[in-house]
Design an enzyme around this catalytic site. Structure first.
Site, PDB file in Angstrom:
ATOM      1  N   HIS A  77      -7.970  -4.983  -1.994  1.00  0.00           N
ATOM      2  CA  HIS A  77      -6.671  -4.585  -1.440  1.00  0.00           C
ATOM      3  C   HIS A  77      -6.075  -5.696  -0.585  1.00  0.00           C
ATOM      4  CE1 HIS A  77      -3.737  -1.486  -0.737  1.00  0.00           C
ATOM      5  NE2 HIS A  77      -3.939  -1.430   0.561  1.00  0.00           N
TER       6      HIS A  77
ATOM      7  N   SER B 286       0.840  -1.196   0.000  1.00  0.00           N
ATOM      8  CA  SER B 286       0.000   0.000   0.000  1.00  0.00           C
ATOM      9  C   SER B 286       0.880   1.252   0.000  1.00  0.00           C
ATOM     10  CB  SER B 286      -0.962  -0.049   1.195  1.00  0.00           C
ATOM     11  OG  SER B 286      -2.013   0.871   1.051  1.00  0.00           O
TER      12      SER B 286
END
Length: 278
Positions: free
Chosen positions: A258, A145
């Site tokens: 994600h 991320s």
């Protein structure tokens, strides 16, 4: 075994996690001694957090190990270092180190989302390469991320980084500002303003603008339905790296967000380490 350690970055006492390959042991006192030697005999705290339920069979110091530096995502308490990931990574014959970034978990300073905290990863790298049980030529860096910002900066600053991995990684922070309305307040606070006000600060934190400075192979891992860091971040970074002539591999995870479901997550880890080792 997992240790929570204190180390120095820009003179600040910052925190990190050190996880040993499964089946290997290192006395806490020995780790404290190695770290102290790195800083001119300054003693910094080391705490053992977890050890294997099975007795360790071998001494870690019996050989030199490859390392994976895992750069966490998020900011503050959001996206903290995932200790279950440390345990999963430790199945693949690597020492794992995860900086928490300054200002977190009792560390000095303030996390700037890829600003001065970038030094925390560089300082961790320098600490690790000086340890006698580390293979200094096989230290790879993975950014999850937001951690892709810190990981990429490290690869551009230290040419001998073995390999670089972006996992669901941010490649353009201005794009993140535009897409994630919920993060705008935080970004203006930690970066110092909006992209319109200080575009250079966002560009300096965007890996896509660092692509031509990367000298090691790169792996991009990204879910095609990522709702936190859009899939285009990974795809655009991949295309930019190919354009720059950087050896790059792309592992898209079709239909996934994600955070991957556990079975896919474990497959992704296995593929990542296979790529690191090839």
């Amino acid at each position: 075994m997992i240790f929570h350690i204190t180390y120095l970055s820009d003179g600040l006492k910052v925190k990190g996690y050190l996880s040993l390959p499964h089946g290997y042991d290192l006395p806490t006192s020995e780790l404290e001694s190695f770290i102290a030697q790195s800083y001119g005999s300054m003693k910094l705290p080391v705490t053992e957090l977890a050890s294997s339920i099975h007795p360790a069979l071998q001494d870690l110091r019996s050989r030199q190990w490859p390392v994976l530096i895992y750069c966490r995502g998020g900011v503050g308490k959001v996206g903290r270092v995932k200790t279950d990931w440390l345990e999963q990574f430790s199945n693949y014959g690597h020492i794992i180190f995860a900086p928490t970034y300054r200002g977190n978990e009792g560390g000095d300073g303030r996390d700037e989302f890829g600003g001065s905290d970038q030094e925390d990863v560089l300082s961790a790298y320098r600490l690790l390469e000086g340890l006698p049980f580390v293979d200094e030529n096989r230290i790879s860096v993975m950014g999850f991320s937001r951690g892709s910002i810190n990981a990429t900066h490290t690869a551009t600053q230290i040419p001998k980084v073995h390999k670089l991995i972006h996992w669901g990684g941010v490649s353009d922070l201005t794009q993140t500002y535009e897409e994630r309305v919920d993060l705008r307040k935080m970004l203006k606070r930690v970066v110092g303003g909006s992209p319109n006000k200080i575009p250079e600060s966002y560009q300096l934190r965007s890996p896509i603008f660092m692509a031509d400075k990367i000298q090691c192979p790169v792996l991009i891992m990204h879910g095609t339905q990522d709702t936190q860091v859009d899939f285009s971040h990974g795809l655009n970074m991949y295309n930019k790296l190919v354009e720059a002539g950087v050896p790059t591999e792309f592992h898209p995870y079709d239909g996934h967000d994600h955070h991957l479901p556990l079975d896919t997550h474990l497959v992704a880890i296995k593929r990542m380490f296979q790529w690191i080792e090839q």
